[in-house]
Design an enzyme around this catalytic site. Structure first.
Site, PDB file in Angstrom:
ATOM      1  N   ASN A  48       0.824  -1.221   0.000  1.00 31.15           N
ATOM      2  CA  ASN A  48       0.000   0.000   0.000  1.00 31.15           C
ATOM      3  C   ASN A  48       0.853   1.263   0.000  1.00 31.15           C
ATOM      4  OD1 ASN A  48      -2.297  -1.506   0.023  1.00 31.15           O
ATOM      5  ND2 ASN A  48      -2.725  -1.256   2.190  1.00 31.15           N
ATOM      6  N   ARG A 109       2.075 -10.196  -3.400  1.00 26.74           N
ATOM      7  CA  ARG A 109       2.171 -11.659  -3.545  1.00 26.74           C
ATOM      8  C   ARG A 109       3.523 -12.165  -3.050  1.00 26.74           C
ATOM      9  NH1 ARG A 109      -1.228 -10.073  -7.603  1.00 26.74           N
ATOM     10  NH2 ARG A 109       0.396  -9.539  -9.102  1.00 26.74           N
ATOM     11  N   ASP A 122      -5.646   0.417  -4.197  1.00 27.00           N
ATOM     12  CA  ASP A 122      -5.061   0.536  -5.543  1.00 27.00           C
ATOM     13  C   ASP A 122      -6.072   1.134  -6.521  1.00 27.00           C
ATOM     14  OD1 ASP A 122      -3.504   0.336  -7.785  1.00 27.00           O
ATOM     15  OD2 ASP A 122      -3.368  -1.841  -7.800  1.00 27.00           O
ATOM     16  N   HIS A 123      -7.236   0.510  -6.626  1.00 22.48           N
ATOM     17  CA  HIS A 123      -8.247   0.973  -7.591  1.00 22.48           C
ATOM     18  C   HIS A 123      -8.842   2.320  -7.192  1.00 22.48           C
ATOM     19  CE1 HIS A 123      -7.723  -2.735  -9.574  1.00 22.48           C
ATOM     20  NE2 HIS A 123      -8.438  -3.472  -8.758  1.00 22.48           N
TER      21      HIS A 123
END
Length: 382
Positions: A48, A109, A122-123
């Site tokens: 983040n 990940r 993010d979006h």
């Protein structure tokens, strides 16, 4: 309405979106590059934080160009042009923002720290980044004789915003986020255009590309063509495919189109203000007007992203549209005579409301998942 994320927290648990990226540039060039870059990041670095840093590079570009070209006149003939180093910085910052946006998920990940909060973060920031990106690019051409009119750019901004929400509307209906092809191509191209502008000067863009076709016309055509010949048809194809295979999440046409209602009303309200403004507000304060529209759009879109991630029904009406209706009425009826002051006050209110919404949702989801937003350390469990 901020507690919405509490209600949806349990549904978000363990939910990470299925995203499909079929863009050749992304698959063969950018993903290998991002896989290479992510290896250099320390494993304690929170995804983040990478996302937020990338977003701040775009905000920095916007503020930098606001300082040197507040009214979008600097690229016009007879005006003092933006210094070359600013374009170099803009090109580097834009590419850094794009790279960080590409590696944040890979870092998640890699450190086994993928969370729904990360996806929302993010979006959500991507939806707000649209306006900073478009306004900064506009400074290349400006609003002079060889540039693009402020009203034309207002509609171009809406084409970009519409293209962004399309992919999230798709996911709301199909459960799969199909990443738009235009995004990667535009980011790489614009980063290069900034650097070329630094080398050859803005005067180069005054020249026709071929015959009487100017670069500004090519720029306008490419954005509109990409949206209506690639993004829109692919979105409709994916949703229709879901309809034929009976895999859509929403059976009725009304429920399926519900996410478009608030953005459409926002478009109508802001366009009424542009057309009926007594002082021609868009000509007077284009940068602030774009910022207001882009931030209000991001607020509406974030609520849709929360809904499509948590499989909850999209709210038909965004609460932000009610005070905005009052503001537009005050402006066009001349009840509030100083229209520029009204725009500044309303823009400040929209920006603060959106930041408050974002902070509230991030806090609530962090508490729900027992994580820190910007650190991979776990809170002490009492």
């Amino acid at each position: 309405h901020f507690s919405h994320s509490f209600v949806t927290g349990h549904r978000l648990q363990g939910h990470l979106s299925c995203a499909v990226d079929s863009n050749p540039l992304s698959i063969y060039v950018m993903h290998p590059f991002w896989n290479f870059v992510v290896k250099f990041l320390p494993t304690w670095l929170a995804p983040n934080l990478i996302t937020f840093t990338g977003f701040m590079f775009l905000v920095l570009n916007f503020l930098m160009l606001a300082f040197y070209d507040f009214d979008f006149n600097a690229s016009s003939a007879g005006h003092q042009h933006v210094p070359s180093w600013v374009w170099v910085a803009a090109g580097i910052f834009n590419f850094l923002a794009y790279t960080l946006d590409g590696v944040d998920g890979k870092q998640a990940r890699r450190t086994n720290s993928s969370t729904p909060l990360g996806e929302l973060f993010d979006h959500g920031l991507d939806s707000w980044a649209c306006v900073f990106f478009v306004a900064t690019v506009y400074s290349i051409f400006g609003r002079g004789e060889s540039g693009v009119g402020v009203v034309t750019l207002y509609y171009i901004l809406w084409v970009v915003l519409f293209s962004f929400i399309l992919s999230h509307w798709e996911k709301y209906n199909t459960g799969i986020l199909f990443l738009p092809w235009g995004y990667d191509i535009s980011q790489v191209t614009i980063s290069l255009v900034y650097l070329v502008t630094a080398a050859v000067g803005v005067e180069t863009w005054y020249q026709p590309v071929i015959f009487h076709l100017l670069y500004r016309d090519l720029f306008t055509f490419m954005i509109i063509a990409c949206s209506f010949t690639v993004t829109l048809p692919m979105s409709l194809y994916n949703v229709l495919k879901g309809y034929r295979n009976n895999t859509l999440k929403h059976s009725s046409l009304y429920e399926g189109l519900l996410p478009f209602l608030s953005p459409f009303l926002l478009f109508v309200l802001s366009t009424i203000w542009v057309i009926y403004s007594p002082s021609n507000i868009l000509e007077l304060q284009p940068r602030i007007f774009y910022l207001m529209v882009g931030t209000a759009f991001a607020n509406v879109t974030c609520k849709l992203i929360v809904c499509q991630m948590s499989n909850t029904r999209c709210q038909p009406l965004s609460i932000l549209l009610l005070p905005m209706t009052a503001v537009v009425v005050l402006a066009i009826t001349r009840v509030f005579t100083n229209e520029t002051l009204l725009l500044y006050l309303w823009t400040a209110a929209v920006v603060l409301a959106h930041i408050h919404y974002g902070v509230s949702v991030v806090k609530q989801l962090s508490n729900h998942f027992s994580i820190f937003a910007f650190s991979l350390k776990k809170p002490n469990s009492d």
